[in-house]
Design an enzyme around this catalytic site. Structure first.
Site, PDB file in Angstrom:
ATOM      1  N   ASP A  91       0.897  -1.154  -0.118  1.00  0.00           N
ATOM      2  CA  ASP A  91      -0.109  -0.034   0.158  1.00  0.00           C
ATOM      3  C   ASP A  91       0.878   1.123  -0.148  1.00  0.00           C
ATOM      4  O   ASP A  91       1.167   1.779   1.075  1.00  0.00           O
ATOM      5  CB  ASP A  91      -0.977   0.012   1.243  1.00  0.00           C
ATOM      6  CG  ASP A  91      -1.986   1.081   0.937  1.00  0.00           C
ATOM      7  OD1 ASP A  91      -1.986   1.845   0.075  1.00  0.00           O
ATOM      8  OD2 ASP A  91      -2.705   0.912   1.934  1.00  0.00           O
ATOM      9  N   ALA A  92       1.205   1.452  -1.323  1.00  0.00           N
ATOM     10  CA  ALA A  92       2.314   2.534  -1.413  1.00  0.00           C
ATOM     11  C   ALA A  92       1.786   3.923  -2.116  1.00  0.00           C
ATOM     12  O   ALA A  92       2.359   4.901  -2.193  1.00  0.00           O
ATOM     13  CB  ALA A  92       3.602   2.193  -1.842  1.00  0.00           C
ATOM     14  N   LYS A  93       0.854   3.580  -2.866  1.00  0.00           N
ATOM     15  CA  LYS A  93       0.171   4.707  -3.469  1.00  0.00           C
ATOM     16  C   LYS A  93       1.136   5.553  -4.400  1.00  0.00           C
ATOM     17  O   LYS A  93       1.472   6.926  -4.472  1.00  0.00           O
ATOM     18  CB  LYS A  93      -0.685   5.666  -2.590  1.00  0.00           C
ATOM     19  CG  LYS A  93      -1.636   4.891  -1.789  1.00  0.00           C
ATOM     20  CD  LYS A  93      -2.511   5.940  -0.862  1.00  0.00           C
ATOM     21  CE  LYS A  93      -3.544   4.935  -0.145  1.00  0.00           C
ATOM     22  NZ  LYS A  93      -2.998   4.096   0.924  1.00  0.00           N
ATOM     23  N   ARG A  94       2.180   4.920  -5.234  1.00  0.00           N
ATOM     24  CA  ARG A  94       3.022   5.507  -6.021  1.00  0.00           C
ATOM     25  C   ARG A  94       2.261   5.769  -7.415  1.00  0.00           C
ATOM     26  O   ARG A  94       1.178   5.642  -7.467  1.00  0.00           O
ATOM     27  CB  ARG A  94       4.246   4.687  -6.289  1.00  0.00           C
ATOM     28  CG  ARG A  94       4.809   3.969  -5.131  1.00  0.00           C
ATOM     29  CD  ARG A  94       5.479   5.272  -4.340  1.00  0.00           C
ATOM     30  NE  ARG A  94       6.808   4.757  -3.439  1.00  0.00           N
ATOM     31  CZ  ARG A  94       6.648   4.745  -2.325  1.00  0.00           C
ATOM     32  NH1 ARG A  94       5.421   5.010  -1.539  1.00  0.00           N
ATOM     33  NH2 ARG A  94       7.665   4.289  -1.512  1.00  0.00           N
ATOM     34  N   THR A 118      -0.496  -0.466  -4.695  1.00  0.00           N
ATOM     35  CA  THR A 118      -1.486   0.622  -4.950  1.00  0.00           C
ATOM     36  C   THR A 118      -0.921   1.788  -5.886  1.00  0.00           C
ATOM     37  O   THR A 118       0.234   2.155  -5.329  1.00  0.00           O
ATOM     38  CB  THR A 118      -2.093   1.134  -3.784  1.00  0.00           C
ATOM     39  OG1 THR A 118      -0.876   1.502  -2.771  1.00  0.00           O
ATOM     40  CG2 THR A 118      -2.756   0.145  -3.061  1.00  0.00           C
TER      41      THR A 118
END
Length: 271
Positions: A91-94, A118
């Site tokens: 869950d890094a939302k890169r 993510t």
């Protein structure tokens, strides 16, 4: 990990539970602070307690990054400890320009060997496509999130009269397929889940917001389930921080089992 392998786990465990490993050094039970690696020791006990009912684990990368090199080491050990048949989510939302996204993809897919990550779609195809080039790996694209600020952009009306998140869903399906692309769809936006499902009928959804954030698991299943379940419902705080005593893992298991039992009923009803 393939879509069929994920579905097989769901069938075998009668569960579509994703346990969020949002492990905060300031919130874990105090007795663990004596351990050589308190973060890993906490995660290890949570995994031991929940692995038979969880089909995915989702470490939120910020909790590990905040601790510097030690945090990354704890994350690496956690990934090594998670059983290989359980789906893992970074869950890094890169999401950055193409060459930078390619390095993020290499970091999380090659170096750390996560199954998925993510990704934020705001910068468009060149920021997402590098993640989709890795065979057997998944992009989980932010579509309709559960935070209050999601209304700032995601639900704005575009020139054709439809909300922005509709365009994200439709455009992104020209980049990936149901075999390598999932969507984040917040459980607290229950009235919108059916809307998202109508636009992405075959894709898996990663659904945060059940439990501590108040989302309804029944609504998520009613409006979001497809023929292969198509759901990974995440619970973080409601499981891992249910108890701050030395019995935290036992209590976490009890909370995870409650969700699994409800999920079994929903699977039996809708599949």
């Amino acid at each position: 990990m393939t879509r069929q392998e994920i579905f097989q786990q769901i069938q075998q465990k009668a569960s579509f539970l994703c346990v969020g490993l949002d492990t905060d050094i300031q919130k874990i039970p105090q007795h663990l602070l004596k351990a050589a690696d308190p973060i890993f020791e906490f995660n290890k006990q949570i995994i031991d307690a929940t692995a038979d009912v969880a089909v995915a684990y989702k470490p939120n990368i910020a909790f590990y990054e905040s601790l510097g090199a030690k945090g990354w080491e704890s994350l690496h050990k956690t990934l090594e400890y998670i059983p290989k048949n359980i789906f893992t989510v970074a869950d890094a939302k890169r999401g950055d320009i193409g060459n930078t996204s390619a390095l993020y993809a290499r970091a999380f897919f090659d170096t750390m060997d996560f199954n998925s990550i993510t990704v934020a779609p705001y910068m468009g195809v060149d920021s997402v496509s590098p993640f989709l080039e890795f065979e057997g790996k998944w992009v989980i694209l932010l579509a309709l999130t559960s935070n209050q600020g999601s209304q700032d952009f995601q639900t704005l009306t575009a020139s054709d009269g439809r909300p922005y998140f509709h365009h994200v869903l439709e455009k992104s399906q020209t980049w990936g397929t149901p075999d390598n692309l999932m969507y984040v769809v917040g459980a607290t936006r229950g009235e919108k889940i059916a809307e998202v499902r109508s636009l992405a009928p075959e894709h898996f959804f990663l659904v945060p917001g059940v439990g501590a954030q108040g989302g309804s698991l029944e609504d998520v299943a009613k409006f979001g389930m497809n023929e292969q379940c198509g759901l990974l419902v995440n619970s973080s705080r409601g499981i891992i921080y249910a108890d701050s005593s030395e019995n935290f893992a036992k209590t976490a298991r009890m909370e995870a089992q409650k969700l699994q039992e409800e999920m079994k009923k929903l699977l039996d009803h809708y599949l």
